[in-house]
Design an enzyme around this catalytic site. Structure first.
Site, PDB file in Angstrom:
ATOM      1  N   LYS A 178       0.929  -1.259   0.028  1.00 31.22           N
ATOM      2  CA  LYS A 178       0.043  -0.113   0.073  1.00 31.22           C
ATOM      3  C   LYS A 178       0.977   1.173  -0.124  1.00 31.22           C
ATOM      4  CE  LYS A 178      -4.443  -1.611   0.423  1.00 31.22           C
ATOM      5  NZ  LYS A 178      -5.464  -1.178  -0.373  1.00 31.22           N
ATOM      6  N   SER A 185      -9.443   0.195   7.519  1.00 29.37           N
ATOM      7  CA  SER A 185      -9.033  -0.474   8.836  1.00 29.37           C
ATOM      8  C   SER A 185      -7.608  -1.128   8.817  1.00 29.37           C
ATOM      9  CB  SER A 185     -10.032  -1.638   8.779  1.00 29.37           C
ATOM     10  OG  SER A 185     -10.072  -2.291   7.687  1.00 29.37           O
TER      11      SER A 185
END
Lengths: 333, 333
Positions: free
Chosen positions: B63, B88
């Site tokens: 990410k 999350s």
């Protein structure tokens, strides 16, 4: 302490020359293991840490270096009847794999209390298993019987110059990968790993410090250094199942002369360091493999003025063979 | 299916040119992640497997590539008031870290049921946490409020060309590291990762196959491919907490056109593959990170004649952020 870089050839069971020979012998078989690092762990420790990840070595531990050096050092006449060892752990898998590559049988005497994953590793590499009781006496008597029956030759896990030389190849790689290393922290058990690492590193870079990391519940090396002679313990008690052996007559002189200090850590510090290896480095280590990080984070290391200027520290992450059954069970609920 | 290598520029939210630009923008910040391999896993799968270990990326997941590309793409006037995201998981940590490097605030809206380790990662990188309920509605309304209050700009986790381009840099590295790759298996969730990987890989090597791996309990991508339109699910149920999102309008056309198949696996296959990652590769992965290995070992992949000649397979190990609390508790008993 002999750390002025001039290590007399022939004084110990191995030297820089036998370690360089080992490298040539084994380099086509072994992995050149990577160095991992983490800015977060650097900031937590206040040093630059370089993790030499021998858990990524074939067989999941540094042991394959020594085992392959020993097994490929054998003459054909010595090798033909195979090799035998008694070990509950990583050396057994390493001997199995090296013997498989050499095309000779490996007979492995395993105490009944060995961790499942380590037995599984021996099976994976084709070692022939003989069970013994957990005591050293039973391990040795079963081994002797196997040697008599098969004619196989014993490959000792640490008290052997060829094993020490193989493990020493770690330092040759490490100092090529990160030349600025000023300190190496090494788990200590029988002393094969730290002997090879120290001999090679101090020959190449005499100023380098070699620190051992040892669990409180098996601190024979710390006691031996303090007493000036080999001390063995009536029993050991630590989660670091790879660090329960005692120094041998070939490793002790090297540890006595070339290891700058033995840092003793508690099991709970080892667990905390394991957690960091998994959660920060994402490297699956066994307890013995995490002890170097535990040592560098310990109060006794951090507060010792002698180690204040240890800035670029290599940590030998010795292995990654650990039963994580409880984790898989929790997922399968 | 458009896999003849000529991907029209401007057709999708990203292309090889935006991906190459992303590489130049982020390469001084990111880790070039290593490739791991195992002869044992090669023999089990009957293929050569190359594990691209994005779990070793900064923040513990791929990410960070997309987040840093998006955040360093912002003009100073856009960046000055900071960035916001609701996540999350790994995107939240990645945005926190990239914002910290850019020197701007990151506001992270986290649902109350997020795993502890992922919240801890956000804290470690200095993200400012706002709690929401677990529902998407609550996440979005809290995010909107934060944007109104701060003037921060939203960084979407996947439905954004800059994010897709950042994730695509994985293929540039991979095909440089292992040029003989003929197949890439990629976890699929919102589709940002696989979109970038597919766009770059098929531009460089048109013959390459891109296979998605998806858990049965969140198989919206497989259903979408079958239906020819975006399908969302009323609920998801999988241990792969990183794979619960649905495709977006920017990722769907890329998935529709460039992904050769979605392989659906069961949670128990994911757990089995995780176990192999830990025990064989010694790499600590999260469930989402192990799904590529689960896919290559699955009956549906192994028995499909279409994939019989997939010989050199890259598996994207997407991340390694997982709560292992039960393991540490067992040691501390």
């Amino acid at each position: 302490m002999e750390n002025n870089g001039h290590i007399q050839s022939g004084k110990y069971a191995a030297d820089i020359s036998s370690i360089k020979d080992a490298k040539l012998r084994i380099e086509s078989f072994i992995h050149k293991t990577p160095i991992m690092s983490s800015e977060y762990l650097n900031s937590v420790s206040g040093r630059k840490l370089f993790f030499k990840c021998e858990c990524f070595q074939k067989g999941g531990a540094f042991k394959f270096r020594g085992a392959s050096n020993a097994i490929f050092s054998l003459g054909n006449d010595q090798a033909v009847k195979g090799v035998v060892t008694h070990s509950s752990g990583n050396h057994a898998a390493a001997v199995s794999l090296a013997a498989k590559l050499r095309g000779i049988p490996a007979y492995i005497v395993i105490p009944k209390n060995a961790p499942d994953c380590k037995v599984e590793n021996v099976r994976r590499y084709g070692g022939k298993i003989f069970w013994s009781e957990a005591t050293m006496q039973s391990r040795e008597s079963v081994s002797t019987k196997v040697m008599e029956d098969t004619g196989a030759i014993l490959i000792h896990p640490f008290n052997d110059g060829r094993i020490i030389s193989g493990q020493g190849t770690i330092s040759l790689e490490l100092l090529e990968q990160i030349p600025q290393i000023d300190t190496i922290i090494v788990p200590i058990s029988g002393g094969g790993l730290i002997s090879g690492v120290a001999l090679a590193a101090k020959a190449i870079k005499p100023s380098i410090r070699i620190l051992a990391a040892e669990p409180r519940g098996a601190n024979d090396a710390a006691q031996s250094k303090a007493a000036g002679r080999i001390i063995t313990l009536p029993e050991t008690n630590t989660i670091a199942d790879g660090l329960r052996a005692f120094l041998g007559d070939l490793t002790w002189p090297i540890v006595r002369d070339l290891v700058d200090e033995v840092i003793v850590v508690e099991d709970k510090e080892i667990v905390q360091a394991m957690k960091m290896c998994y959660e920060i480095l994402k490297v699956a280590v066994e307890p013995s493999g995490a002890i170097g990080l535990a040592a560098v984070l310990s109060h006794s290391f951090q507060q010792n003025p002698a180690w204040k200027d240890c800035s670029n520290i290599a940590i030998i992450v010795s292995g990654g063979n650990v039963d994580l059954g409880i984790l898989w069970e929790s997922y399968n609920k």
